[in-house]
Scaffold this motif. Sequence first.
Motif: not given
Length: 244
Positions: A92-109
Amino acid sequence: MRNDTKYALVTGASGDIGREIAIALAKQGFHLYLHYYRNKEAIQLLREELLVFDVDVIPIQADFTNSGQITWLQESIFQLDVFVHAAGNSYYGLFQDMPDQEIKNLWDIHVHFPMQLLQKWIPKLQHSQSGRIIFISSIWGEVGAAMEVAYSAVKGAQIAFCKALAQEIAATGTTVNIVSPGMVDTKMNHLFNEEEKTAIITEIPMHRFANPSEIGEVVAFLASDRASYMTGQTMRLDGGWFMR
């Protein structure tokens, strides 16, 4: 050797929704593989609760962000009749502030890991007389949500994947469906304060969040013989929140 015994794998079984799915399936006589990541205690408590149903309960620990565990997990499952992907997390937060690793984790899971598992397990499910694939998605995968942009994206990817796979394997009798909850009374949604929850509830025609057990009952229906002609469908449970 197969018999009339059926096995279901529930990913994310240590979570509130996964727990209720496991209970609903056990009531129908399914033996269970219960996947978890860190919360072993929750799985142990759930396993004790399921003893009353006289079914096998096999805990399986795996990190869905660790690609090295894919082959191990693929080979740890023998008979498989129902695959339920309820594992997930949110950001939960602004997309522009989201770390790349968090994006990758969401995709993987939410997408990559279950897709890789199913590449190996589809033959097992097709060998079943009633193979079922069920993903727990979200209304945000259908309509999107500010402050949860990446989460919305992966949930939308789940829906697209299931619709396409349903068409590809329908002739074998294996069904693929999606359960798309709105707001559910889970720990994951406790990030909202009471004022925010009240604001959301006023938008929901039924004026409440869903109970995790209600999600479990829908999954149990999709896993049953009663849903043998239902595939490629998105079953929305949102209390009338998004009627579109």
